[in-house]
Design an enzyme around this catalytic site. Structure first.
Site, PDB file in Angstrom:
ATOM      1  N   GLU A 227       0.837  -1.207   0.000  1.00  0.00           N
ATOM      2  CA  GLU A 227       0.000   0.000   0.000  1.00  0.00           C
ATOM      3  C   GLU A 227       0.874   1.261   0.000  1.00  0.00           C
ATOM      4  O   GLU A 227       0.648   2.189   0.765  1.00  0.00           O
ATOM      5  CB  GLU A 227      -0.942   0.016   1.217  1.00  0.00           C
ATOM      6  CG  GLU A 227      -1.805  -1.228   1.364  1.00  0.00           C
ATOM      7  CD  GLU A 227      -2.952  -1.305   0.376  1.00  0.00           C
ATOM      8  OE1 GLU A 227      -3.031  -0.442  -0.530  1.00  0.00           O
ATOM      9  OE2 GLU A 227      -3.757  -2.248   0.473  1.00  0.00           O
ATOM     10  N   GLN A 257      -5.916   3.739  -5.687  1.00  0.00           N
ATOM     11  CA  GLN A 257      -6.510   3.409  -4.398  1.00  0.00           C
ATOM     12  C   GLN A 257      -5.907   4.219  -3.263  1.00  0.00           C
ATOM     13  O   GLN A 257      -5.942   3.809  -2.097  1.00  0.00           O
ATOM     14  CB  GLN A 257      -6.348   1.911  -4.120  1.00  0.00           C
ATOM     15  CG  GLN A 257      -7.116   1.056  -5.114  1.00  0.00           C
ATOM     16  CD  GLN A 257      -7.062  -0.421  -4.750  1.00  0.00           C
ATOM     17  OE1 GLN A 257      -7.530  -0.831  -3.704  1.00  0.00           O
ATOM     18  NE2 GLN A 257      -6.484  -1.211  -5.635  1.00  0.00           N
ATOM     19  N   ARG A 644     -14.364  -3.717  -4.292  1.00  0.00           N
ATOM     20  CA  ARG A 644     -14.413  -4.749  -3.248  1.00  0.00           C
ATOM     21  C   ARG A 644     -15.342  -5.881  -3.660  1.00  0.00           C
ATOM     22  O   ARG A 644     -15.339  -6.954  -3.072  1.00  0.00           O
ATOM     23  CB  ARG A 644     -14.942  -4.182  -1.905  1.00  0.00           C
ATOM     24  CG  ARG A 644     -14.120  -3.106  -1.229  1.00  0.00           C
ATOM     25  CD  ARG A 644     -12.694  -3.433  -1.099  1.00  0.00           C
ATOM     26  NE  ARG A 644     -11.943  -2.845  -2.200  1.00  0.00           N
ATOM     27  CZ  ARG A 644     -10.751  -3.252  -2.582  1.00  0.00           C
ATOM     28  NH1 ARG A 644     -10.175  -4.268  -1.978  1.00  0.00           N
ATOM     29  NH2 ARG A 644     -10.134  -2.684  -3.599  1.00  0.00           N
TER      30      ARG A 644
END
Length: 796
Positions: A227, A257, A644
């Site tokens: 991330e 993201q 998701r």
DNA sequence: GTGTAATGCTATTGG
DNA sequence: AGCATTACAC
């Protein structure tokens, strides 16, 4: 042992796993098997013969780290996997800071202040300084301090930084720099670090101590960061420093993201990774294995509206699947009912379980209508986020006792429990203790220990109560090395009177509070019995290198008898860093619908997904409409939400909802407009009517005018320059040598750090408890304890 | 100093 | 609407 792991990867994934040396960037689209790549890459390193002691893997949650370790353990061996350093930035570097704390003048058992502690400290400082809390809202002050730290601006540097000071002046809060300075000193005095300090102080360590930089560079020869798009500047510099020697740095992320800009995450870190490492190998994982074509397409079309992004093309071989299902409600309660009914029906239609469903929302406050509706339908659910277990008052109270026993300097713990349960030490006494502590630059607890020497104007009955309190805490501290976590924790809960206080409250809430405390004690029991660490298994890591796997195998077999006692301070080490996702019962395979914010859903996936409250003034959040950059982050958030979903995504909105207790009207989000209507199934006629061409011209005009405003702004908006790395200042210095003050006599002129110069008019009490009464030129008469006050003799 | 009633504030997102 | 802080009575 599993040797076929490479065959479970596609071409690009495999290349990324096998490219182990030198700088690597993996751009991983949503659902592209990123976790698998990360896991196998670590396993591959170990298979190639790299000692796990040399591998550092930074993940976004501790839960992710644990799961990854388990999976790696299945490929290599459990003993080897155990030696990996894996965890969040905060937990990994908190661990290192505990080892190296002395370098910074901090105790090893320093407290980690959570946000509530930080705000409470700021509130105390505001009161002391006579600063208006209405103007200087603690949350705003804290976020300002936080972003300063995340840009490596120490308080001293901040005060000299024209840009920062000007910004504060313009916002009508010129005293923020001053508050920051005091805040930092107070944290230091309390032996406490806040979340940002964990990163900031790691930077100080690596910057100021060449031997430590060297040590950790040598230790962490292979570094992976998950991330990466959500790292802030402070994290960026840590990684850069650690990787500087071997350059075996692998970052994984997806710019699309990046959703944590509000807490300092800098999307530039990933966008400009190439500039930092010119001989970089880049891999793009673009095949999505998670979602249907329709879901992937919708996500792609929406995110296309953003300007800042890396080129990539996410695609899938999965079937087209269901269209996005759009539903309109008239109130938030109705929205809940619609969602609950749809879940009920889908469970039957698709023979699905509760755990296959998730409801995502923009703000935590939206969970209530969902909960109510699910409860009525008899559908079991669990909520992530919101008030976590460790944030509940009764838990924080008990933890306050534990904290104070472990670190008596901890001011926030002190203030929380000194008079709870009530023991006759009221606000006025505490006020006096606060002042004495400040004047002598000692902690509140030290002031209490010396309460008679300080002879404050507190009546003797209260002084006795304070001394009893001190004795009690000291007795707890003394037991720390002797008793295990449960025995001591239980002893404290009973002796402090806390358990009794909760037990006599027979209201339903009171009973629940009592049960929560019992649950905490239960957790302590499991911890003491060695069943599990609080959550983070970094405890197993040793900083020292161990020879071979022989040692590890030995360790593994050597259970029960030789296990060292697990103590309360060990239990408390990482408590502040735990999140809901780390909670044990959330890991179990309970069959419940998941409710959480979109932020909390990052990295997760669900067959059937509901995104609720997709409305203007909620999502995008109105706070983010001021700049293009913020709006784009909201759009990325929408992208995260929709990706998701595996099989089916339902979007709902309501035409009205309760906010602050009053009904307000709302309209569908612009993000719904950005979805090509060919991907949408209008689930109820209301929703269909809303989006018919020209059906609501007023609403369309409104929205386009909002868009226009933003476009105009973006013309003038330049990309904000990366904040320069201003040299962070060294943490506070060590103790001052006061020995020469033995020669202090009445009539001498002395200098005090805060009060300036003054004349000693009286001395009482024998060394080392000598107390001086000094008349300062500016500050007036003060009484100071020589062993604490930083007095300097100016003139005899 | 303690307990209760009234007031006021809040709700982006989180380690 | 719900919670935290403040004001006031005891």
């Amino acid at each position: 042992m599993n040797n076929n792991y490479l065959e479970e990867l596609n071409q690009v994934q495999r290349e990324a796993v096998e490219c182990t040396d030198g700088p690597v960037m993996i751009v991983a689209g949503a659902g592209s098997g990123k976790t698998r790549v990360l896991t196998y890459r670590v396993a591959h390193l170990i298979k190639k013969g790299i000692d796990p002691f040399h591998i550092l893997s930074l993940t976004f949650t501790n839960k992710a780290a644990r799961e990854m370790k388990d999976r790696i353990g299945k490929i290599v061996s459990k003993g080897e996997a155990r030696n990996l350093w894996m965890g969040t930035f905060h937990s990994v570097f908190a661990r290192i800071l505990r080892t190296e704390a002395a370098r910074l003048g901090y105790p090893t058992n320093f407290t980690i202040y959570d946000t509530d502690d930080s705000k409470s400290l700021i509130r105390t400082i505001l009161k002391e300084q006579g600063i208006d809390e209405k103007i200087y809202k603690p949350s705003i002050v804290l976020s300002r301090i936080s972003s300063a730290k995340n840009n490596l601006l120490s308080a001293q540097v901040y005060l000299q930084n024209e840009e920062a000071m000007n910004e504060d002046k313009l916002s009508g809060k010129p005293k923020i720099g001053l508050i920051y300075d005091i805040y930092h000193k107070r944290c230091f005095r309390a032996g406490a670090m806040d979340f940002d300090d964990l990163l900031f102080n790691t930077n100080v360590l690596l910057r100021d101590f060449a031997d430590l930089l060297n040590k950790y560079q040598d230790k962490f020869r292979y570094i992976m960061v998950d991330e990466y798009q959500d790292t802030n500047f402070s994290q960026y510099v840590i990684v850069k420093q650690l990787a500087a020697k071997f350059q075996n740095i692998c970052v994984v992320g997806d710019d699309a993201q990046s959703i944590y800009g509000f807490r300092g995450a800098n999307i530039q870190n990933i966008l400009s990774f190439e500039k930092d490492y010119p001989d970089l190998h880049t891999f793009k994982l673009e095949q999505n294995y998670r979602s249907t074509q329709n879901i992937v397409n919708v996500a792609n079309t929406v995110i296309k509206n953003n300007q800042d992004q890396l080129q990539k093309n996410v695609w899938t071989e999965n079937p087209a699947g269901d269209l996005i299902y759009l539903l309109k409600a008239h109130t938030d309660n109705e929205e809940g009912q619609i969602v609950a009914r749809n879940i009920y029906d889908l469970k039957i239609d698709k023979m699905a379980n509760n755990r296959d469903f998730a409801i995502l929302y923009r703000t935590n406050a939206q969970s209530r209508s969902m909960e109510e509706a699910l409860r009525k339908k008899g559908i079991e659910y669990r909520i992530f986020g919101g008030l976590s277990f460790y944030q509940r008052k009764e838990i924080k109270d008990l933890l306050g006792y534990y904290r104070l026993a472990i670190n008596p300097s901890d001011e926030e713990a002190f203030k929380r429990i000194v008079n709870f349960p009530t023991r006759g030490i009221g606000d006025t006494s505490i006020e006096k203790i606060l002042i004495a502590a400040r004047d002598n630059d000692i902690s509140l607890f030290t002031a209490c220990e010396n309460i008679t020497e300080l002879n404050l104007a507190i009546n003797s009955g209260t002084v006795q109560k304070i001394q009893d309190f001190v004795t009690m805490i000291q007795s707890f501290s003394a037991l720390l090395p002797v008793q295990n976590a449960y025995d001591l924790g239980d002893h404290i809960a009973k002796t402090s009177g806390l358990l009794h206080e909760l037990h006599i409250d027979k209201t339903p809430e009171g009973v629940s509070r009592y049960e929560n405390v019992l649950e905490l004690l239960n957790g302590l029991k499991e911890f003491s019995d060695g069943a599990l660490p609080p959550a983070i298994d970094l405890n197993e890591n040793k900083l020292e290198f161990q020879d071979t796997n022989e040692t590890n195998k030995e360790l593994e077999e050597n259970t029960e008898e030789s296990l060292p006692m697990r103590t309360l301070d060990q239990f408390m080490q990482d408590i502040a860093l735990l999140t809901d996702a780390d909670k044990k019962e959330n890991n179990e395979d309970v069959d419940r619908v998941s409710l959480m914010t979109i932020h909390a859903s990052k990295g997760l996936e669900f067959p059937y997904l509901f995104i609720v409250g997709v409305e203007e003034n909620l999502f995008p959040n109105p706070m983010s409409l001021l700049s293009r950059a913020d709006l784009e982050e909201e759009r990325r958030l929408f992208y995260v939400a929709i990706t998701r979903a595996e099989k089916r995504a339902t979007i709902t909105y309501s035409s009205s909802r309760y906010r602050w207790g009053t009904l307000t009207s709302s309209e569908p989000s612009r993000f719904i407009d950005e979805i090509d209507s060919k991907f949408i199934e209008y689930g109820n006629s209301a929703a269909r009517g809303e989006f018919e061409e020209g059906s609501n011209p007023q609403y369309l005009v409104n929205k386009s005018s909002t868009n226009k405003k933003i476009e105009q702004k973006q013309k003038f908006e330049t990309v904000p320059p990366r904040k320069n790395l201003v040299k962070a200042s060294t943490a506070n210095a060590g103790p001052i040598d006061n020995t020469n003050l033995k020669s202090l006599q009445v009539g001498m002129t002395v200098k005090h750090e805060r009060f300036g110069t003054g004349k000693v008019v009286q001395l009482e009490g024998g060394f080392p408890n000598t107390k001086a009464t000094v008349v300062f030129n500016e500050a007036g008469q003060k009484q100071l304890l020589l062993k604490f006050a930083k007095l300097e003799i100016i003139e005899s």
